[in-house]
Design a protein around this motif. Structure first.
Motif, PDB file in Angstrom:
ATOM      1  N   LYS A 259       0.812  -1.219   0.000  1.00 12.84           N
ATOM      2  CA  LYS A 259       0.000   0.000   0.000  1.00 12.84           C
ATOM      3  C   LYS A 259       0.847   1.271   0.000  1.00 12.84           C
ATOM      4  O   LYS A 259       0.306   2.376  -0.172  1.00 12.84           O
ATOM      5  CB  LYS A 259      -0.925   0.008   1.225  1.00 12.84           C
ATOM      6  CG  LYS A 259      -1.899  -1.155   1.278  1.00 12.84           C
ATOM      7  CD  LYS A 259      -2.777  -1.064   2.517  1.00 12.84           C
ATOM      8  CE  LYS A 259      -3.738  -2.240   2.606  1.00 12.84           C
ATOM      9  NZ  LYS A 259      -3.055  -3.508   2.925  1.00 12.84           N
ATOM     10  N   ALA A 260       2.149   1.144   0.199  1.00 13.64           N
ATOM     11  CA  ALA A 260       3.017   2.322   0.250  1.00 13.64           C
ATOM     12  C   ALA A 260       4.390   1.961  -0.327  1.00 13.64           C
ATOM     13  O   ALA A 260       5.380   1.865   0.400  1.00 13.64           O
ATOM     14  CB  ALA A 260       3.154   2.822   1.684  1.00 13.64           C
ATOM     15  N   PRO A 261       4.469   1.746  -1.648  1.00 10.89           N
ATOM     16  CA  PRO A 261       5.713   1.241  -2.251  1.00 10.89           C
ATOM     17  C   PRO A 261       6.934   2.131  -2.046  1.00 10.89           C
ATOM     18  O   PRO A 261       8.039   1.625  -1.846  1.00 10.89           O
ATOM     19  CB  PRO A 261       5.362   1.113  -3.734  1.00 10.89           C
ATOM     20  CG  PRO A 261       4.148   1.966  -3.939  1.00 10.89           C
ATOM     21  CD  PRO A 261       3.401   1.922  -2.651  1.00 10.89           C
ATOM     22  N   TYR A 262       6.742   3.447  -2.102  1.00 14.18           N
ATOM     23  CA  TYR A 262       7.900   4.339  -1.900  1.00 14.18           C
ATOM     24  C   TYR A 262       8.431   4.203  -0.467  1.00 14.18           C
ATOM     25  O   TYR A 262       9.650   4.225  -0.237  1.00 14.18           O
ATOM     26  CB  TYR A 262       7.519   5.795  -2.176  1.00 14.18           C
ATOM     27  CG  TYR A 262       7.280   6.102  -3.634  1.00 14.18           C
ATOM     28  CD1 TYR A 262       8.338   6.111  -4.548  1.00 14.18           C
ATOM     29  CD2 TYR A 262       6.010   6.382  -4.113  1.00 14.18           C
ATOM     30  CE1 TYR A 262       8.125   6.405  -5.888  1.00 14.18           C
ATOM     31  CE2 TYR A 262       5.779   6.676  -5.459  1.00 14.18           C
ATOM     32  CZ  TYR A 262       6.845   6.684  -6.338  1.00 14.18           C
ATOM     33  OH  TYR A 262       6.631   6.972  -7.668  1.00 14.18           O
ATOM     34  N   ILE A 263       7.520   4.061   0.472  1.00 13.26           N
ATOM     35  CA  ILE A 263       7.901   3.875   1.879  1.00 13.26           C
ATOM     36  C   ILE A 263       8.681   2.575   2.050  1.00 13.26           C
ATOM     37  O   ILE A 263       9.730   2.535   2.716  1.00 13.26           O
ATOM     38  CB  ILE A 263       6.640   3.853   2.774  1.00 13.26           C
ATOM     39  CG1 ILE A 263       6.078   5.260   2.949  1.00 13.26           C
ATOM     40  CG2 ILE A 263       6.921   3.197   4.108  1.00 13.26           C
ATOM     41  CD1 ILE A 263       6.781   6.111   3.961  1.00 13.26           C
TER      42      ILE A 263
END
Length: 643
Positions: A259-263
């Protein structure tokens, strides 16, 4: 003669027995390594990332998506359904079932082809982990020997545990726990009897019975399994009938559920240095982010992007942006989005993009001045000057004549006014008064690195990542204590007996009362300066815009009483955004959009800035102004101290 012949046959028979015995002994001894793979089972495990509220953010793995579950955590219904389907006499045999073998052999002979299998659960487990798939008698015998060794070494419960963790259940899911969460988004103890049967239906033909692709086929086989359990008397008629007609909902989600690939990219980059097996070691990582806030950030950044493309008609295909919000008090990263669309570009601008910061650097320059004894009411010249830039080559010196954005000059103005309206000439003249070396040393003290030694740095001519800018702005938002951004709160691995917590890190740079002087000035930037588009009624906001030459970068570095948010938009190819595309116009509105939504789900956030001890007020030219013992009122006759 006949006796000799019989003796010869006997010798041959004896030799045959010996040869077969030696051969079988050799095969038995050669299976040690293969048996050990099961006995000392150590599969690759999925690492799970959770947000600060224990909500799943992502599953990360190398090749096999597997969540391990111990036998004691597996519901009895799962065990019963598996045994009823695959090996009813599992608890009676020693790894093989001679009755089943002979029964299957007779059926195969009658049919003239293989129609029934006779493998026990233990033998099936051996096949799963035994890499050699060739259909030869030698392999079959070895499988039998391995199964016997496994049964002699491991308990029945342990064999079932390994089987249910190793078995492939389609859709990229290895193990019963993974499939349960993947197909149904449920824990094992939350599954219905029908859902259990749907999972146990899969090992026979994982692709054919995959419920995301062949729902009806899976349901049909699950019903056969339910009938089998009922016929054994392990469930009653009511349970059977209720389960047969049940149609569970199946989710066709991605394997990673990221749900938060950059993270996750940032977290992996940080962790892999210390934990090389982070992708297959079965870790549980708790992140500082709040998924609800992360979704708002993603939505806000996209809103800003669409605003630029629709309202201002910016159509450069490399147009992108980034946004990060941290808790100013402890450095916790609450949300971070490294680009508008990860699928189109996984380049993580939060940590990988160093862009010139423009006027967003000015608060640090002015803070250096305040720390040297200047006051927000101190007058500095806003006049034009020309600087000679020396060259190593003779007769090739260049001249630099900076300008204000407004292309005018105002004469002597207060330090507060110069920063509120982002006056370039006043900033450069202030630097000349203080000394460029002093400014450079001050920036290094604040934590900036690789600062070029030229006057243009005070206009933000050097590159900084958004993550670094977020850290630097906590110097103001956290009242003089610069906090290191923290993404990982804890990491655990029960198998290794590992539990690590990551503490907050901060440096006390300046006293709180000195930082408050800048907070107050940057509040005016929002109230009546270049940051007006970030102004809100619901909460006090402070911050600074940043715009670089030819409008290549549009920054907004803003903060509230307990959070700091950095927003940037620009073209990845470093071409100009377009005329008048300033940070105040491009990025500041996104800040307001984000916080309007953020405060709806987090109404508890602090709304007003605290005034620390050591900050006093005086009147100058009919207006109230702040002072501290380090930044006293300027020496002018109109100063009227107030105590």
């Amino acid at each position: 003669m006949f006796k000799k012949f019989l003796w010869f046959i006997f010798v041959l028979f004896l030799l045959g027995i010996i040869v077969i015995g030696v051969f079988l002994g050799y095969l038995y001894n050669s299976t040690k390594f293969d048996a050990d793979k099961i006995i000392y089972y150590n599969p690759p495990l999925t690492t799970q990332f959770f947000d600060r509220n224990k909500k799943l953010v992502a599953n990360i793995f190398d090749k096999e998506n597997r969540l391990y579950v111990k036998f004691d955590e597996i519901p009895g219904r799962v065990i019963e359904t598996l045994i009823a389907t695959e090996d009813t006499s599992f608890f009676e045999h020693h790894g093989y079932n001679l009755t089943a073998i002979f029964r299957a052999l007779i059926k195969d002979i009658k049919a003239g082809k293989k129609v029934e299998g006779a493998s026990t659960i233990t033998q099936q487990l051996v096949k799963m982990l035994y890499l050699n798939r060739e259909k030869k008698i030698k392999r079959k015998i070895k499988e039998l020997f391995i199964a016997v060794k496994v049964e002699q070494t491991l308990s029945k419960n342990k064999i079932l545990e390994i089987y249910l963790n190793q078995v492939y259940l389609g859709h990229g899911y290895y193990g019963i726990k993974t499939a349960s969460q993947g197909y149904f988004h449920k824990k094992l103890n939350e599954l219905t009897l029908k859902e259990i049967a749907m999972l146990i239906a899969l090992p026979k033909a994982p692709s054919f019975y995959d419920p995301t692709k062949h729902y009806n086929q899976n349901i049909a086989r699950a019903n056969i399994i339910l009938k089998r359990i009922y016929s054994l008397g392990w469930i009653n008629k009511e349970e059977y009938e209720n389960s047969v007609f049940e149609k569970p909902k199946v989710y066709n989600t991605t394997l990673t559920r990221n749900k938060a690939p950059y993270i996750i990219d940032i977290a992996l980059k940080q962790l892999i240095k210390e934990y090389p097996d982070i992708k297959n070691g079965g870790y549980k990582v708790t992140l500082s982010i709040d998924l609800s806030t992360q979704k708002i950030a993603q939505k806000s950044l996209k809103w800003g992007y669409e605003r630029l493309t629709n309202k201002y008609k910016l159509d450069n295909p490399t147009l992108n942006g980034t946004m990060i919000t941290i808790d100013s008090r402890n450095g916790d990263i609450l949300s971070a989005v490294g680009g508008v669309d990860y699928k189109k570009s996984n380049f993580n601008r939060i940590i990988q993009s160093k862009r010139s910061v423009g006027s967003a650097i000015k608060p640090f320059v002015y803070q250096i001045a305040l720390n040297l004894g200047y006051n927000p009411a101190s007058k500095i010249p806003d006049i034009s000057r020309t600087y000679k830039i020396k060259s190593d080559k003779p007769n090739e010196d260049k001249f630099w004549k900076p300008k204000n954005y407004e292309k005018d000059t105002l004469g002597f103005i207060t330090l507060r006014m110069a920063l509120v309206h982002s006056r370039n000439l006043a900033t450069i003249n202030l630097t000349s008064l203080i000394g460029l070396d002093t400014i450079i040393n001050g920036l290094y003290k604040f934590g900036f690195d690789k600062v070029p030694e030229n006057m243009s740095i005070v206009l933000g001519s050097f590159g900084v990542t958004p993550l670094k800018m977020a850290e630097e702005y906590t110097l103001f938002s956290n009242y003089g204590k610069k906090v290191k951004p923290r993404l990982i709160l804890s990491l655990e691995n029960t198998k290794k007996g590992l539990f690590v917590t990551y503490k907050k890190k901060y440096d006390e740079i300046i006293p709180p009362y000195q930082a408050y002087l800048m907070i107050d000035i940057l509040r005016d930037v929002v109230k009546k300066g270049t940051g007006r588009n970030a102004r809100m009624k619901e909460i006090e906001v402070a911050g600074k815009t940043g715009t670089t030459n030819n409008f290549r970068d549009g920054w907004w570095c803003g903060f509230t009483p307990d959070t700091t948010t950095i927003i940037w938009y620009g073209n990845d190819d470093n071409t100009p955004l377009g005329k008048r595309m300033t940070g105040g116009r491009v990025s500041a509105p996104v800040f307001k959009y984000f916080y309007t939504e953020f405060l709806k789900i987090h109404p508890e956030r602090k709304r007003t800035f605290d005034k620390p001890k050591g900050v006093k007020t005086f009147i100058i030219d009919g207006k109230k102004e702040l002072f501290t013992k380090i930044s006293p009122p300027p020496k002018r006759e109109v100063n009227i101290p107030i105590f």
